[in-house]
Structures are given as C-alpha cells and as structure tokens.
Write an enzyme that holds these catalytic residues in place. Structure first.
Site, PDB file in Angstrom:
ATOM      1  CG  ASP A   1      -1.889  -3.560   5.879  1.00  6.18           C
ATOM      2  OD1 ASP A   1      -0.804  -3.768   5.756  1.00  6.18           O
ATOM      3  OD2 ASP A   1      -2.209  -2.246   5.822  1.00  6.18           O
TER       4      ASP A   1
ATOM      5  CE1 TYR B   1      -1.889  -3.647   9.088  1.00  3.05           C
ATOM      6  CE2 TYR B   1      -3.657  -5.110  10.047  1.00  3.05           C
ATOM      7  CZ  TYR B   1      -3.244  -3.945   9.120  1.00  3.05           C
ATOM      8  OH  TYR B   1      -4.119  -3.515   8.006  1.00  3.05           O
TER       9      TYR B   1
ATOM     10  NE  ARG C   1      -6.106   0.416  10.164  1.00  2.00           N
ATOM     11  CZ  ARG C   1      -5.033   0.818   9.162  1.00  2.00           C
ATOM     12  NH1 ARG C   1      -4.451  -0.292   8.602  1.00  2.00           N
ATOM     13  NH2 ARG C   1      -4.898   2.067   8.900  1.00  2.00           N
TER      14      ARG C   1
ATOM     15  CG  ASP D   1      -7.024  -4.747   7.592  1.00  2.00           C
ATOM     16  OD1 ASP D   1      -6.712  -4.773   6.558  1.00  2.00           O
ATOM     17  OD2 ASP D   1      -7.124  -3.877   8.270  1.00  2.00           O
TER      18      ASP D   1
ATOM     19  CD  GLU E   1      -1.462  -2.391   2.093  1.00  2.00           C
ATOM     20  OE1 GLU E   1      -2.393  -2.913   2.872  1.00  2.00           O
ATOM     21  OE2 GLU E   1      -0.363  -2.290   2.286  1.00  2.00           O
TER      22      GLU E   1
ATOM     23  CD  GLU F   1     -10.451  -0.537   3.889  1.00  2.00           C
ATOM     24  OE1 GLU F   1     -10.376   0.390   2.799  1.00  2.00           O
ATOM     25  OE2 GLU F   1     -11.367  -0.633   4.737  1.00  2.00           O
TER      26      GLU F   1
ATOM     27  CG  HIS G   1      -2.470 -14.518  13.120  1.00  2.00           C
ATOM     28  ND1 HIS G   1      -2.183 -13.924  12.013  1.00  2.00           N
ATOM     29  CD2 HIS G   1      -1.231 -14.982  13.762  1.00  2.00           C
ATOM     30  CE1 HIS G   1      -0.848 -14.312  11.706  1.00  2.00           C
ATOM     31  NE2 HIS G   1      -0.354 -14.764  12.767  1.00  2.00           N
TER      32      HIS G   1
END
Length: 898
Positions: A95, A320, A322, A97, A8, A99, A367
């Site tokens: 990423d 990560y 989030r 997740d 990203e 998103e 996780h």
C-alpha cells in the site's frame, strides 16, 4: 525474464495478477514480516539479559529497534525467498501509505535481494492504474519509513514504560497508549460532565392551528415581548437559567394558566419571512468520514468498516481506503458526472466540475478520496456484491456521485403568529429543487424518503390571516446532559483535535473496548471504573500524555519527520531521556503515587469507597464487624451507580440474597440477586460441586426491584408463557421476555419461521391474552423509526408479487413516481413514464433495491433513537399536560384544549 511482485494479502494478489503480464509472479507477505518482540519468548537469547530488551528498543544505542521475524511468519519469509531465487526483478507493491512503505522496507531488509528493485504504488486496483504504476516505479521513501519507525518506537516506549506502572499502582493487565489514553480521557471527561450535570425544567405551549382545513403547528417563543426559556438557556452545572439571560421561565402552573387564558382568543399572522438557502453536497469520503457515516447509516463499527473497505479495495471495487484527502482525479470526476447524467438527467448535474480541497493539517496519506475504482463507476447493482460489502460500496458510490450533482435549492419559511401578548412561531421548509439529495442524504438510507421527511409544508398564509386554533397543549421539558460519545462522534473529535491518524482509529476504539476501558451501551461508548482510575492517575502525574494539544503537536512532529523537516533522533532523545524525559518522570513519580489512592474512585453522593481490584471494581465500607468488600456488577458504570445500589451490593454480601418467598409447587426458596448484568430472580440454591445452575429469570428493565412480588417472580420464572394457537396456522403463540424487552412470538413452523412483535408500554408479559397477541401479530412490523407507511392512492396497480402475493403499485412522490412493494420503494428511472412500467420491469427494479433496503433493518435502532430525539427540543425530554383529563404515564401527562 521473470518479475516477482510482493503485496500484503492473498486477495490483493489475486486481483492484481489479472492486470500484470504473464511473466509476473505475485506473492503475498501477509502483512508485516517482522516487528518488535510482542512477548519475552520472542526476545533473542543474546540480548535477553539487557535492561532495554523488554522494550524491543535499545534506548542506550540511539533507539535502535530490535526486529524479529515471528514464528508464524517464518514460513511466509521462506516462500518469498524461494520465489525471489527464480526472479530477475523484484517489485514491492504494498500500500502507498506509511504502513505500506514500512512493509516494503522490512521486506527489503529481510529478503536482501541481489536483483533490481522497484517500488510500485497505486491507489486503485484496475487495469489502467496497474499498467500506469508499472511505468512510474520509484525507490522506497526512506523519510516516510523513518517517520513510521519513529511512530512505532514512540508507541512502544509510552506503552511499555507506563503500563508496568499501572500494573503496580492499579491492577495488572492494564495498558497505556500514546493515542489510546487520550481517547479514554475524552470519554471520561464527557462522563464527568454528565455526572456534574444538573437537570432543569421548563414549560412552553404548542398550538395546532388550521387554515383552509390544512393543519400546522406553532410553538410559543415570546411572552410580553420577552423570549421564552428553552434548554439552551440553562446552566448545566446548576440546572438554573444561566446568568445574563433575559428570558421568561415558565413553570407548569404558569403554562397551564397561560393555556387557559389564550383558549378561545383570536390568532393573527403578524409576520411571514421566506429565506432561500442553497445546500451543497458533502465532500467525498476520507477514512474518518467513511467511518463516521458507516456508523451512523449502517450501524458498522470503525473496525468493521475498515475491514469491509479493505476487502472492497483489494477486490478492485474502490480506491485505497486509508486517506485524509478529499481530492478527486479528473478521471473520477468525469465518471461521476457521467453517472449523474445517465441516472438523474442533465438538470441534476452541477454546472461545472466540483473539486474539493483537503483541510486536514496532516493530510498526506493516499492522494485521492475514497471512491469507486476505475474510469467508469459500476452501479451497486452491477457489482454482484452482497450484504455488508454491497451496503458500504453503495454508500461510497452515492457519496461520490453526489459530489458532481447540482446544489439543493430550498426555502425556509418562518411565520410569526400573535395571540394576546404571546408570540408563536411556525417553521416550514420547501424543497424547490432536490439536486444532490436525490442521490445522497447524510444519515439516511433512502434519499427519496429523507427528502419527504425534510419538507415541512405550511398552508398558504398572509399577514393578517386568522388561523383557527384546534388544540393548545402545555408541554414540560427536562434538559438533558451532554450526549455520550459514539464511535462516529469520537472519530470526528479525534480527527478535529489532530490526535492520531484516521487509519488507526478503528484499532484504537477496538482496544479501548477490549481492554475494559469502555462498554458499548447501544451505540454509546460508556467509560468504566477502570477508565476513571487510569485517567485520574495519568492526569495527576503525567498530564502531557493525556493532553489533546500535546498529543496533536506530537503528531505534527511525526509528520514533519516524514517530510524531512525534523530529525527523528534528537526528538526521541528529548521525549524519552534527560531530566524531563518520560523515563525520568516515571522513575521520580513512581514513589510519589500511593497505590491505594490511585485505585480509589471518588464519586459524589457515594459514601462507600469504590476501588479497582484484581478482579475488577468493588465497593468497600465499614460495618460493626470490620471492613466489607463486594464486587460491582460488570454492566454498572460510574454514571449509573447510586447509594441505593451500593447498599444492595453490600447487604447481599453480608446478609445473603433477599428472599421473596417459597415456590408453592417445588418448595424451593425464591431470591432476588444482583449479578454482573443487573438484578435477577433465582429459584433454589446453587449446589456446591454441581454443574447444574438454578433456574433464573431477568427482571423487566422498567420494573423497580422493590416492586417485585412473589406472584410476579413466579410468573417470570414460568416464562415463556404459551397463550394458545393461531387460528389460521395452528402455530403456537408464546409471550416471553428477551434482551430487548417483552414480546410475543408466532411459531409458523420450519417453512414460515417465527414472527415476533414487541409488546406496547400498556401490555404486561405476565397477563397478556391470546386475543391481544393476535391483535399485535396482525399489525405490520414497524419500519425505520417505528413509523408505518401512510395510506396513499396508487397511480397504477401493476399486480401481485409472484413470491408473496403482495400488491405492487406505483405512487406519486414529491419528486417523481416510485414503485412500492411492502416496505421496499424503488424510483422509476429518469425518462420512463408511469404507463410504460410493466410488472416485469417493476420486479427488476424492486430486486435491485432489495439489497439496499436491508440496511434499513441494521440501522433501525439508531433511527429510532434519532426519531426520539427529534420529537423534543434540543436536549429535552417532553412531558405534555392537559385540561379535561390528566393521564399520568411513565414519560408524559397530556392535556388538550380545543
């Protein structure tokens, strides 16, 4: 063979590039490459005439989204397509997740690759993690993508259906949101509770006792065997004792009479109870708890916390950010335990590895918990990070390491003391073994100082002892309304209610403030008149959309779509279409909503009408000549406005500003005006067409408008006052009024900078003398909570600091020796003796601690607030009244009996 890897951001690309083979090329998509249209200009011409085009979602064709590539992303897309032409393989490494999964899916749709595709996921950017992720690539998870797309469509339907209704009925520019509107309602409901609150008053006694020359305090808890009333015994809606409470409510007269009756009587220890307790370390950080703790400890907003955490992750410092999970990998546990053993010793290690289980219903993001990255944790000092990044990494490092430390063993001590028919209690705490508190104390920057603050040491006492009473005080309390939400407490409530996702909380809070639904007052979120009006309309006509239970169930359904448990299309049809759908509800209820009523806010005690207009809130009232309207100042909120202010606002509109008098030198009139940010003084009239504004001066916060005289106004307009020069430096000393109150400042020139001190409550900025200013400037600046270091005898004096000449000494703390220089304390490493520490070693340890110490300054405001709260009983302001001499102050009168 060459491989194109897409992530990203450029930062993430630079970091990951170091861990990939040389034939791998890494490019950044700069976030999403396509999205729903954000304005009418972005809607393609071929669909512009359709009635669904404004949504960007074709509600007539199974809610098909209309995706466009924004103009600012066209260059990025072209670069990615060009890079793909030279590649034999495409790896999507966004990423892990929802998103991130969605971004990868959109890249696939836009780039239409003809080469093999892989989806690579990892939760930390380290060499081992990237190499492992390359071996375990997968395909894009279509169910997760569909759930995210459904979430995006839902948000668009709610926002774009309700917002135009708010424009018509209240004011243009307003917005509604699936999670945003629920969060605003939480703020409004709390403010309603504060408005409905009725204050209660109660009194009690505090004794200062002494045993073997060791003083300690005790509070009155019973009288004639019945509990003495405290703040928790009051009904918030009446200000009276709640029904069914069997308590004794003391008035001021009662307390003073009891004080006099007990003076000189014998005090006897009736009972002593010691209760051992064990405290366990908090779980490692999730997105939500990181936002809460960073707000409490570092004073960071949720938005700043997430921005900083994103940077740390992309640079490879943390995992990560989030995540809803508190799980730690075996690798992370081993790394944390290694840190504990090396830095604190084996005795501080928990007997066995400690693992935490995730309790959050929707925990399905990354996780693993947020922790330092890698198989071994770099200490904060080893990272080379600075400022905000250092402080946030330091917080994450300490919290993670603390999870593998031993429990803290403490003893709570309760001593009951009887004097006549009055029962007093003294409470103490002894920390037998600090355990994890050596590394991490929630809400504190300095664990060693926090441990010292937590201990309440009582002298050795036994039943039958007769401690001597040296002072007995009658103390008055006022119950306080429920506290307003802070960012930390709002995030906690949203998560506990299951509203939204922690990864979105930062943007939600930012939107609430940016759109004018709340103002930041210190650390508190204060809802505005607009928030009251919008919440009132939604509660009356669309109650489900601002109901926490309904929103939580909606969130659970979206989670079920991600796991395949619910079909997305029937759910969207039920929510938006049909007889009970949102589309029908808005059409039916639009005609039922009276715009004038919707724009009006009813507040108890205010006779004038308060309405929301084109330019914000205003008051409206009838007078002899018709209807008068006047704008309400921007910083005035529903909880603060009163009838007197309304009268002033209307009078200023009809009669013009209040004239205090004429300036004796210029001949210009001096006015008191009410502006956007409160009352102020103005010299002269504003000239039409002139850009030059008249001179203005704020009125001190604790000064009532009716108490402002012409003499005071002249003094305020003359600020800053030059008091003279400093006898040592020759620098100018001035008194002035700033946004945080009155102060004096010593200008020490370019090299020395400016040295500030706030004035005390007894000082007056208009009359303070040079001698008093010099006295204030000679005092050390207050530290956290306004406290100053207590004088202790040094174990060793190492010498003076080479930069400022201040002494560097070693002192004995409750849990080991530490080095002190000015306001910086640094613990001596485990295993090193006091004698072995040299001046050079001390300078190294102090330099390492210096960056951490900076965070104390940023949190001093919140610390002061916390200290103030601790100084009273729960939800209470304190007033002290005493015998020989009664001195009335703004907050207290005090009387002592010895």
């Amino acid at each position: 063979m060459s491989t194109l890897v897409i992530v990203e951001s450029p930062t993430k690309a630079r970091t990951i590039r170091n861990y990939l083979p040389s034939d791998y090329r890494v490019e950044a998509s700069m976030g999403h490459v396509r999205d729903l249209p954000s304005s009418a200009d972005e809607i393609p011409p071929e669909v512009k005439g359709t009635k669904w085009a404004q949504f960007g979602v074709n509600v007539e064709a199974d809610f098909e989204p209309l995706y466009i590539i924004p103009k600012e992303k066209e260059k990025t897309v072209k670069q990615l397509k060009d890079a793909l032409k030279e590649a034999d393989e495409l790896v999507l490494a966004t990423d892990e997740d929802r998103e991130g999964e969605s971004i990868s899916w959109h890249l696939l749709q836009v780039l239409k690759p003809k080469v093999p595709i892989k989806r690579m996921v990892f939760h930390e950017i380290t060499k081992e993690a990237i190499r492992d992720a390359l071996k375990h690539c997968r395909t894009i998870d279509e169910q997760v993508v569909r759930a995210q797309e459904t979430r995006r469509i839902l948000d668009r339907l709610v926002g774009y259906t309700l917002s135009p209704l708010l424009w018509k009925k209240i004011a243009r520019g307003l917005s509604a949101g699936r999670v945003q509107s629920v969060a605003v309602r939480l703020l409004v409901n709390r403010e309603r509770q504060r408005l409905a609150f009725r204050q209660g008053t109660y009194w009690d006694l505090k004794a200062t006792l002494e045993k073997d020359k060791n003083p300690f305090e005790a509070r009155l808890i019973t009288l004639r065997g019945i509990k003495v009333a405290t703040g928790s015994d009051f009904d918030e809606s009446t200000g009276q004792i709640a029904a069914g409470r069997n308590v004794v409510l003391l008035s001021e007269a009662d307390a003073l009479a009891l004080q006099e009756r007990l003076t000189g009587k014998t005090w006897t220890v009736a009972n002593i109870e010691e209760r051992p307790i064990t405290r366990k370390p908090a779980p490692p950080f999730t997105t939500s708890t990181l936002q809460q703790e960073a707000n409490r400890k570092l004073g960071l907003s949720a938005k700043d916390t997430m921005r900083t955490a994103q940077s740390l992750y992309e640079q490879g410092y943390i995992t990560y950010m989030r995540t809803d999970s508190v799980h730690l990998s075996e690798q992370a546990i081993a790394a944390a335990r290694s840190c504990v053993e090396q830095m604190y010793g084996k005795e501080y290690l928990s007997p066995k590895a400690r693992q935490y289980s995730t309790k959050s219903k929707g925990a399905q993001e990354a996780h693993e918990a947020i922790r330092p990255a890698g198989s071994s944790f770099r200490t904060p000092q080893e990272t080379g990070l600075k400022d905000r990044e250092f402080r946030l990494y330091d917080l994450i490092w300490k919290r993670t390491v603390a999870t593998q430390m031993a429990d803290s063993r403490q003893t709570l001590i309760s001593v009951e003391i009887q004097v006549e028919d009055a029962g007093f209690r003294s409470s103490g705490k002894r920390i037998n073994f600090p355990g994890y508190l050596r590394a991490y104390v929630e809400g504190s920057d300095d664990p060693n100082a926090a441990i010292e603050d937590q201990e309440v040491i009582l002298p050795p006492l036994k039943v039958g002892d007769h401690p001597n009473c040296t002072e007995l005080e009658a103390i008055g309390h006022e119950t306080q309304p429920p506290a307003r939400y802070t960012e930390a407490s709002l995030v906690k409530t949203l998560e506990s209610e299951g509203i939204g996702r922690p990864s979105t909380y930062a943007s939600i809070i930012s939107t609430i403030v940016d759109r004018g639904y709340a103002q930041m007052n210190g650390n508190a979120l204060v809802p505005t008149f607009t928030a009251f009006a919008v919440t009132g309309l939604l509660e009356k006509y669309f109650p489900d959309l601002v109901d926490t239970g309904f929103t939580s169930r909606m969130e659970q359904t979206l989670d079920d779509i991600a796991t395949g448990g619910v079909d997305w299309l029937p759910y969207l049809r039920k929510f938006y279409q049909g007889e009970e759908g949102l589309e029908t509800q808005v059409k039916v209820r639009e005609s039922q909503i009276d715009a004038t009523e919707a724009r009006t806010i009813a507040l108890e005690g205010i006779d004038a009408k308060i309405r929301i207009g084109k330019f914000g809130p205003y008051v409206e009232a009838e007078n002899g000549d018709g209807v008068v309207t006047a704008s309400i100042p921007k910083d005035l909120t529903p909880a603060d406005i009163n009838p007197e202010q309304v009268e002033t606002i209307l009078r200023q509109k009809t009669e013009g500003p209040e004239k205090l008098g004429i300036h004796p030198e210029t001949g210009e009139p001096i006015y008191i005006l009410l502006g956007s940010y409160g009352h102020y003084i103005q010299l002269g009239d504003a000239q039409e067409g002139s850009k030059k504004k008249p001179k203005r001066a704020g009125i001190p916060k604790n000064t009532k408008v009716e108490d402002v005289t012409l003499e005071m106004a002249l003094g305020l307009l003359a600020l800053p006052r030059t008091l003279g020069v400093h006898p040592d430096t020759g620098g100018k000393i001035q008194a002035a009024l700033g946004p945080y109150g009155p102060y004096v400042v010593h200008d020490q020139g370019k090299e020395g900078g400016k040295d500030y001190r706030s004035l005390k409550a007894t000082d007056d900025v208009l009359t303070i003398t040079l001698e008093r200013a010099l006295e204030l400037l000679s005092q050390p600046k207050a530290g956290r909570g306004g406290s100053r270091s207590k004088t202790k005898e040094a174990l060793r004096e190492l010498g003076n600091h080479p930069e400022d000449g201040e002494p560097i000494n070693i002192y004995d703390g409750p849990y080991g020796p530490y080095i002190k220089h000015g306001k910086t304390n640094a613990s001596i490493p485990e295993g090193e003796s006091v004698e072995a520490v040299t001046l050079e070693k001390a300078l190294e340890l102090l330099a390492a601690k210096a960056s951490t110490a900076k965070s104390t300054k940023s949190s001093s405001k919140s610390s002061k607030s916390t200290t103030a709260k601790k100084s009273t009983t729960s939800k209470a302001k304190t007033t002290k009244t005493a015998a020989s001499k009664t001195t009335t102050k703004t907050t207290a009168t005090k009387k002592k009996t010895s």
